[in-house]
Every structure is written in C-alpha cells, then in structure tokens.
Design an enzyme around this catalytic site. Structure first.
Site, mmCIF file in Angstrom:
data_model
loop_
_atom_site.group_PDB
_atom_site.id
_atom_site.type_symbol
_atom_site.label_atom_id
_atom_site.label_comp_id
_atom_site.label_asym_id
_atom_site.label_seq_id
_atom_site.Cartn_x
_atom_site.Cartn_y
_atom_site.Cartn_z
ATOM 1 N N CYS A 7 0.863 -1.177 0.000
ATOM 2 C CA CYS A 7 0.000 0.000 0.000
ATOM 3 C C CYS A 7 0.899 1.226 0.000
ATOM 4 C CB CYS A 7 -0.859 0.050 1.260
ATOM 5 S SG CYS A 7 -1.824 -1.429 1.524
ATOM 6 N N ARG A 27 1.231 1.756 -5.988
ATOM 7 C CA ARG A 27 1.377 0.771 -4.912
ATOM 8 C C ARG A 27 0.051 0.075 -4.576
ATOM 9 N NH1 ARG A 27 6.224 1.477 -2.283
ATOM 10 N NH2 ARG A 27 5.456 0.399 -0.439
ATOM 11 N N TRP A 31 -3.603 -1.685 -1.323
ATOM 12 C CA TRP A 31 -3.480 -2.935 -2.086
ATOM 13 C C TRP A 31 -3.939 -4.000 -1.109
ATOM 14 C CZ3 TRP A 31 -1.989 -4.363 -6.974
ATOM 15 C CH2 TRP A 31 -1.616 -5.688 -7.169
ATOM 16 N N GLY A 44 1.820 -2.957 5.030
ATOM 17 C CA GLY A 44 2.507 -4.142 5.553
ATOM 18 C C GLY A 44 1.495 -5.186 5.957
ATOM 19 N N GLU A 59 11.710 -20.691 -18.126
ATOM 20 C CA GLU A 59 11.496 -19.303 -17.709
ATOM 21 C C GLU A 59 12.682 -18.426 -18.152
ATOM 22 O OE1 GLU A 59 9.057 -17.663 -16.959
ATOM 23 O OE2 GLU A 59 9.791 -15.875 -15.936
ATOM 24 N N GLU A 112 11.654 -12.661 -24.827
ATOM 25 C CA GLU A 112 10.663 -11.570 -24.816
ATOM 26 C C GLU A 112 11.320 -10.208 -24.599
ATOM 27 O OE1 GLU A 112 7.577 -12.099 -21.856
ATOM 28 O OE2 GLU A 112 9.003 -12.369 -20.243
ATOM 29 N N HIS A 145 17.126 -36.040 -28.998
ATOM 30 C CA HIS A 145 16.051 -36.473 -29.892
ATOM 31 C C HIS A 145 15.720 -35.410 -30.947
ATOM 32 C CE1 HIS A 145 15.455 -39.984 -27.452
ATOM 33 N NE2 HIS A 145 15.323 -39.226 -26.369
ATOM 34 N N LYS A 151 1.171 -6.467 -20.168
ATOM 35 C CA LYS A 151 1.285 -7.047 -18.829
ATOM 36 C C LYS A 151 0.139 -8.010 -18.557
ATOM 37 C CE LYS A 151 3.172 -7.339 -14.833
ATOM 38 N NZ LYS A 151 4.361 -8.196 -14.879
HETATM 39 C C1 G6P Z 1 1.269 -11.925 -20.320
HETATM 40 C C2 G6P Z 1 2.481 -11.305 -19.641
HETATM 41 C C3 G6P Z 1 3.336 -12.394 -18.984
HETATM 42 C C4 G6P Z 1 2.466 -13.220 -18.028
HETATM 43 C C5 G6P Z 1 1.250 -13.792 -18.738
HETATM 44 C C6 G6P Z 1 0.279 -14.426 -17.762
HETATM 45 O O1 G6P Z 1 1.676 -12.685 -21.412
HETATM 46 O O2 G6P Z 1 3.265 -10.604 -20.595
HETATM 47 O O3 G6P Z 1 4.392 -11.792 -18.268
HETATM 48 O O4 G6P Z 1 3.233 -14.247 -17.486
HETATM 49 O O5 G6P Z 1 0.532 -12.750 -19.402
HETATM 50 O O6 G6P Z 1 -0.219 -13.429 -16.919
HETATM 51 P P1 G6P Z 1 -0.956 -13.696 -15.540
HETATM 52 O O7 G6P Z 1 -1.364 -12.334 -15.064
HETATM 53 O O8 G6P Z 1 -2.129 -14.570 -15.847
HETATM 54 O O9 G6P Z 1 0.022 -14.374 -14.652
#
Ligand code: G6P
Length: 607
Positions: free
Chosen positions: A2, A28, A75, A102, A479, A486, A502, A602
């Site tokens: 927050c 935040r 938040w 917190g 990952e 990306e 393979h 995002k």
């Molecule tokens: C988008 C973002 C990724 C994220 C994915 C899933 O592709 O660019 O960074 O991992 O969505 O998002 P979520 O909010 O469902 O974890």
C-alpha cells in the site's frame, strides 16, 4: 503493498497535498483511498473503495480542513477491497487515526485480546488493531507517544505506520519494520511517505527511517527514537538529487531491475501468508481426484515447477496446462471431481478465465493463486490465496514468478503434511530452508549481478541460445528462455535436457551457447552427460550451478554460482535469478527497452 503519506504544515490545508501525494503513490495499489485530517480538535475522515480519481470525484478529497493529515492508497491483503476496510482506521472514540503498509502476522491474537477488553472493530483488516491498542495503552495511563511505542513493540510482521491523534494536533508519529518509509523536511512543513518520489515535489531533504525506529514529525521538528527503549537517534538529512522519474524506480534505471532486486522482500511477504488460506486450499486439493494447474506465460512455468513439487512431496500427479489448450486437451475429461488451481498474477488473463468458465460449467472446483485481490479470478474461485508481491510494473514477470513458486511450495508442503506423506524431520528441515530462501536470493543478486554483466559481454551477439535443465529445473530453463526472447528478442530454445538428443542437438555447432541449470541433485549426473554431448559438438557452456560444484565448474566455459544446500523443490527460486538478470542485461546490450517489450502486454485480456 500500500502507499502511505502524511504531512504537517505551519499554514494552509494538508488535504490537497495528501491528495496529490496519493496520486503519485497509486502504483502501490488502488483498491481504496482514504484521508484523515485534524481540525478543531477532531478527526475528519474521507475514504472509499476505488482509485484516487474515482474517490475524489465522489467525495472531494481536497475538502477537508486542517494543517495536519495522513492518507492511504490500498493494495488489499487482509479484508476485501471495500469501503469499510479502507484506511485510515480509528480507535473506539474516533480520536486516533492510523494508516499502514505491511502485514501484521499476530493481528488475530491482538484482536481477540482487544475484543475481550471491549473494543469494537469496524473492519476486517489487520491494521485496525493498531489504533485500538494505542487507545488501550492510553487508557492505562500512557501518554500518546508512549502508547504508540508500546503498541508497535507488540506488532509482529511488517509495517510502515503513520498515526495522528486529535488531542495532539501538532504531530504525526510514524514507525517502521520491514515496509519502506521516509521522512521529508522543508522549511515550512514535514511529511512522511512510503517512497521518495512522492516527497520530491515538496522537498529533496530526506530523513531515512530504519527498521525498529519511530519518527515524530511536527511542522518545525523531526525526531527519531528507538522503538525498543525510546532512546533518541541522531541522523542527518540527506539531499536527493534524482529527478522524479528516476526516483519512481528508486534509483534503478528500469522497473524490471528494481523488481528483480525486490525479490528477497517479496519472498519474505510470500512467507507471511495467513495459515487459514493455505489450509483451505489444502483441504480442497486433498479431496480432489485430479488437479489441473492452469496458467499462461511465466505463471505456467511456475505451474510446471509446482507439478514436480506436488509429485516430490505429496506423491501426487497433477496436470500443468497452458490455459489456451485446456478445453481442447481436457475439456471433456474435467468433471465434478476435478480441481483447477489457476495461477495468474493479474487474475484477469482471458485465456484462463475462459478455461475456468468451461470447468465451472462441468462443475469442477476452482481455486486461485493471484497477486490481485478483487480480480476476476478471486471472484470465480471457491478459495484463493494472494501472493502479496505488490504491483509489478515491468511487463516481464520476475518477482511475481519467484513468489508464485514459494506459495506453491508451501501448498505442496501443507498437502504433504495433511496426507502424511513426509516425515516430521523432513518437514522441519524443509521449513528451515523455506525461511532461508529470502537470504539466499539476496546473496545471489548481490554476488552474481556483476558476473552476469561480464558473461553478457561475451555472448551479446549470439544468434540463438539453448536453455536446458532436468526435473523441476526444466521449468527454470523455460522461464530463462522466455525472459531472454521476450526482452532481448533472441530466438531461444528450451527443453528438458534429456530430450536434446532427440532433435534439438542437431542445431549445435562451434560456439553455440547453451545454458544449463545444474543444481547438485539427483539429475546432476545425467545433466553432466548432456553437457558433455554439447561440448563435444563445439557448444559454449554456461551453467547456473552450486557454488561447491567444482566438477561442473571445470567442465563449463562460464558459470553463475548459487549457495549450496537448497532442497530441489525450492531450487528454481534462486536458480532463475541469474537468468532474469541475464535477460535484462542482454536486452540493454542489444538496445532493447526491458520495461517495454514489443508486442506484449502485462495483462492479456483478449482470447
Ligand atoms: C502476459 C504477460 C506475462 C504473463 C502472462 C500471464 O503474457 O506478458 O508476463 O506471465 O501474461 O499473466 P498472468 O497475469 O495470468 O500471470
């Protein structure tokens, strides 16, 4: 996470200043907003759910009198994002107002004690115990300041607090443990805030507040004392020379790098989940016949790792599945005995919500792990747990990935306990390691960042990379690959290392870089075989390895070191960090903006 802010002026109105500060703190959290001022010996409070602009439109946040006040943008962690849970919170008499950032771990105990003593609670937040506890101490004869100090001594967990008291309208008291807080001082006023950028429009003179310290601000004076014994602390103001934009990133050039560095703190917060959420999800998992782990992107990689966790700790097989594939692959199979654990940082990803609609139609149980309370996922889930990472601004997920892993590991451990699948000794050992993971991650960031930069210099022009791992670290390799492609737009390939013979190995030629995720565990011997196969064909080998693994160090061209002794199922957390940093610095080396990757968003709210 927050945002809190407070200011005390020599003249003029505090409310418009607080309103502007809350706008800057909105990154935040924006579940609810509230402001309290003192005027004419009384508290004046305006608060409601919604973002700052919406609440201002409804209530006019500037329309509060008084030269002193505090404000909050929320938040949600404890208590839904409703008006009643919005800060500031007050004591029974409405004289003490508190804003908090917190998580108070022992709030239920404190609340139970206060209820017995006749205090009445208006919200479901952890924060509300604070004003009541101060009130209680004052009733016992403590002065306001001492009452605050006695109160914060009893709080466990994390907090940045700002507190005002109607009968002492000249001061704001603030206190800190783990959550950030700074004091700003100008010639005409003093303020307290969750971050420096919010203070900068008022002053560039900052007084840092450390953990275990209490600050007392009046318009003319600033004092710091130790919470433990009240002894005064001498600290000089420092002058900030950053501009506001740099300050929002807290001095980091990009949000992504800031968020990579925030991971130890986020992991600590992910260890503070309330037991009852974990228990509830565990109960649902325990009674289901089959479990689907549903997600997209980075969250899918966390699910893949989770499948190994559930198998390793609970002897339970689960189905990790990319959400957009769920209906085709399992749509007919899913039924009333199925459980879906959907993992989504945003809680709004359309592919996930679409798959969930289908599963609900087939009467499956929906559970959620998300970073966003109030998101659609929280509304459609029977039970959910919030990972508490705070907002992530960088499009590429970093801190939310490692926190997801930590929450999933706690769920796997909890299910293993319920099902009697692990010995008490193993649980105890595992819990020790869970608690060490924050420190281990911090060590990795502190010791490996410079090495990563040097390795990036060597490989910055490479046309393609392999990312290989075995077991749970197949997820880490995937990952690492996702981050690199990306952010730096380098085509990259990730496979379970055993699969390379393979097919993928046919690409290898002199100088081809292959990154191996190689902890010291049962897969290591086989992984060394895969390293040798690649080396024999001219590949350049980069390994993320155990700091004590001299044998692999001797085999590879470059390596990043991770502290020894991490249990396999927690290993993706520290082992992914050098790969996040690698992608970040590769992006910079190739002139790409890591905060704004091309064509990505995002939160993807379209199918
Ligand atoms: C988008 C973002 C990724 C994220 C994915 C899933 O592709 O660019 O960074 O991992 O969505 O998002 P979520 O909010 O469902 O974890």
């Amino acid at each position: 996470m927050c945002g809190i802010f407070g200011c005390v002026l020599r003249e003029g109105k505090a409310a418009p200043i607080i309103h502007q500060a809350l706008k800057r703190l909105e990154y935040r959290g924006y579940d609810s907003v509230g402001v309290a001022t003192i005027y004419d010996g009384r508290l004046q409070i305006k608060k409601d759910s919604g973002c700052v602009d919406d609440v201002h439109k409804k209530l006019d946040l500037n329309d509060l009198n008084g030269m002193i006040g505090i404000g909050h943008t929320r938040w949600a962690t404890h208590g839904a994002p409703l008006m009643i849970n919005a800060h500031p919170h007050t004591d029974c008499e409405g004289k003490i107002a508190v804003v908090h950032n917190g998580i108070l771990e022992n709030y239920s105990d404190l609340k139970a004690e206060l209820l017995v003593r006749g205090h009445l609670f208006a919200s479901r937040t952890d924060t509300e115990v604070v004003p009541h506890l101060i009130e209680d101490y004052m009733k016992q004869g403590f002065a306001f300041l001492d009452g605050v100090r006695e109160t914060v001594k009893r709080l466990e967990g994390s907090y940045a607090l700002a507190i005002i008291y109607a009968n002492e309208p000249d001061k704001i008291v603030c206190a800190r443990s783990q959550s950030p807080i700074v004091i700003g001082a100008s010639d005409i006023d003093s303020c307290v805030s969750s971050d420096i950028p919010t203070v900068l429009p008022l002053t560039n003179k900052i007084l840092d507040v450390q953990n275990g310290e209490l600050g007392i601000l009046t318009a003319n004076t600033l004092n710091l004392v130790r919470i433990s014994d009240g002894t005064p602390i001498q600290r000089d103001l420092r002058t900030i020379t950053w501009d506001v934009e740099l300050a929002q990133k807290q001095g980091y050039p990009h949000f992504m790098l800031k968020e990579i560095h925030e991971q130890p703190r986020c992991l600590e917060d992910a260890m503070r989940l309330q037991r009852r959420y974990i228990d509830l999800i565990t109960t649902f998992l325990d009674r289901s016949r089959e479990i689907y782990l549903l997600a997209c992107g980075t969250s899918y990689n966390a699910c893949l790792a989770a499948a190994y966790m559930f198998s390793n700790l609970c002897n339970l097989s689960t189905h990790p599945i990319i959400a957009s594939e769920f209906i085709e692959q399992y749509g007919n199979a899913v039924n009333i005995e199925s459980t879906i654990l959907a993992v989504s940082q945003s809680g709004e990803t359309a592919d996930i919500l679409h798959a969930i609609d289908h599963a609900r139609f087939k009467a499956a149980t929906i559970l959620g792990l998300t970073n966003t309370i109030g998101s659609t996922l929280t509304r459609v889930s029977r039970a959910y747990v919030c990972q508490q990472s705070g907002p992530e601004i960088g499009v590429a997920a970093t801190k939310t990935f490692t926190s997801q892993l930590l929450v999933l590991a706690q769920l796997a451990l909890s299910l293993a306990e319920v099902r009697g699948k692990v010995s008490q000794e193993r649980i105890d050992e595992f819990e020790v390691k869970l608690n060490e993971i924050t420190h281990i991650s911090e060590t990795v960031i502190n010791t490996q960042e410079e090495k990563v930069k040097a390795v990036v210099e060597k490989y910055r022009t490479a046309k393609c990379f392999y990312f290989l791992g075995r077991g749970i670290n197949t997820a880490t390799a995937l990952e690492g690959r996702l981050k690199l492609l990306e952010l730096a737009y380098v085509p990259s390939i990730a496979y379970p290392a055993g699969e390379s013979k393979h097919g993928p190995i046919s690409l290898i030629q002199e100088g081809f870089p292959a990154i191996f995720v190689c902890p010291k565990n049962e897969t290591r011997k086989a992984l060394i075989g895969n390293i040798m196969e690649m080396k024999a064909r001219g590949a350049k080998i980069i390994a993320v390895l155990d700091e004590e693994d001299q044998e692999v160090k001797n085999l590879v061209d470059d390596y990043f070191e991770i502290p020894t002794g991490i249990p396999e199922i927690l290993s993706p957390i520290p082992y992914v960090i050098p790969l996040q940093l690698f992608a970040y610095y590769m992006a910079l080396a190739r002139n790409c903006d890591p905060d704004k990757p091309k064509n990505l968003a995002k939160s993807v709210t379209v199918l």
